[in-house]
Write an enzyme that holds these catalytic residues in place. Structure first.
Site, short mmCIF file in Angstrom:
data_model
loop_
_atom_site.label_atom_id
_atom_site.label_comp_id
_atom_site.label_asym_id
_atom_site.label_seq_id
_atom_site.Cartn_x
_atom_site.Cartn_y
_atom_site.Cartn_z
N GLY A 255 -7.63 0.98 -0.16
CA GLY A 255 -6.42 1.11 0.55
C GLY A 255 -5.34 1.58 -0.35
N ASP A 256 -5.56 1.21 -1.61
CA ASP A 256 -4.52 1.92 -2.62
C ASP A 256 -4.68 3.42 -2.72
OD1 ASP A 256 -4.08 -0.68 -3.06
OD2 ASP A 256 -5.69 -0.66 -4.98
#
Ligand code: ADP
Length: 312
Positions: A255-256
């Protein structure tokens, strides 16, 4: 330049142990210690993508210095607000064939004068940037409206905000008068916000929920769906993003990495399709690496070309 904010960074320590013995001594040979916290993963991936980045947040003590040295080694520029407390450690015990037991420190409690000092420093850094990313949970001592305050300051300076948070902090930021430019909830986080459980069988209903009034004024919503790609909304347009099947090594930090790709493409004023494809590609590339928040840029175009974006 992109400014990345990590309010509660940590040193991520990973201890591989064949078998975890409780109430006994466990010896570890192969320790890894890296600069962690979601915002620092975002920083690394933006740096791998070759875009100028400056990392900020609140840091302190001996462990804070370790993180800054780590960033120096990776040639990531940083300008943290220093406090008189130790930055935290996060420990992951990798044991017994794929089990992961984590021990996570809460980290420092931020004093009122440090919180005010950070906001001043942050305001100054915004002068050099056109986009700011805010990732992760807030340390103790800062209220759930702290990101909202930071969004207000960004708005005054005409800087776009990309926010990756969850729970009460995300909800409070969405209820603020000034909104983030982009949010990237995963399927659980969006489910929590709208009071629904999303799984493959009801992904098609996600656009309906993205029309909820809580999202009014947020230009981009990218709902990331792990191996199933993403569903996104840009103003009134909806997109289904499909990605290739790949061999996953370690999905932590995907996600990052997606947030990093989205930020890079937005700061380069790319089209909707390019923004989504870039974000998905950096997410995919992260899952193919052992280390969290790392990508092999040489594989970028191969996977980018395999992603499809369709209007919904
Ligand atoms: P988060 O880490 O915030 O929960 P996701 O799990 O949705 O976010 O992952 C973000 C993105 O990373 C996905 O949209 C996808 O592009 C990529 N990704 C994550 N898991 C996988 C996977 N198993 N296979 C392929 N790509 C993945």
């Amino acid at each position: 330049m992109i400014l990345t904010v990590t309010m509660n960074p940590s040193i991520d320590m990973s201890y591989p142990i064949d078998h975890l013995k409780i109430d006994d001594v466990n010896r570890v040979k192969d320790v890894s210690k890296t600069a962690g916290g979601k915002g620092l993963n975002v920083s690394r991936v933006i740096n791998f993508m070759g875009t100028d980045i400056l990392a900020t947040g609140i840091i302190g003590g001996f462990f804070g210095k370790f993180i800054e040295k780590n960033l120096d080694q990776e040639q990531i520029q940083h300008s943290f607000t220093h406090i008189d407390q130790e930055t935290r450690n996060s420990i992951a015990l990798l044991h017994d064939n794929g089990n992961q037991t984590e021990i996570l420190e809460s980290g420092p409690t931020i004093a009122e004068e440090d919180n005010i000092r950070f906001l001043k420093d942050y305001k100054k850094l915004l002068e050099k940037t056109d986009l700011v990313t805010m990732s992760g949970s807030l340390p103790r001592g800062l209220g759930s409206d702290y990101y909202s305050k930071m969004i207000d300051i960004a708005k005054e300076n005409n800087v776009k905000v990309i926010l990756d948070s969850s729970g009460e902090t995300l909800r409070t930021s969405l209820l603020n008068n000034n909104k983030p430019f982009l949010i990237k909830p995963n399927q659980n986080e969006i489910g929590q916000l709208v009071g629904e459980k999303f799984e493959r069988s009801n992904y098609d209903s996600i656009p309906y929920y993205l029309n909820s009034s809580i999202f009014d004024g947020v230009e981009w919503i990218v709902v990331s769906l792990g191996a199933d790609g993403a569903i996104a909304k840009h103003n009134k347009k909806f997109y289904r993003v499909k990605i290739p099947v790949i061999k996953v090594v370690n999905p932590v930090g995907s996600g990052d990495s997606t947030l990093a790709g989205l930020s890079v493409a937005i700061s380069h004023e790319k089209s909707d399709e390019e923004i989504l494809k870039t974000g998905m590609t950096t997410g995919i590339l992260n899952t193919m690496e052992k280390r969290t928040g790392f990508i092999n840029k040489d594989l970028f175009s191969k996977y980018y070309d395999e992603i499809t974006v369709e209007s919904m």
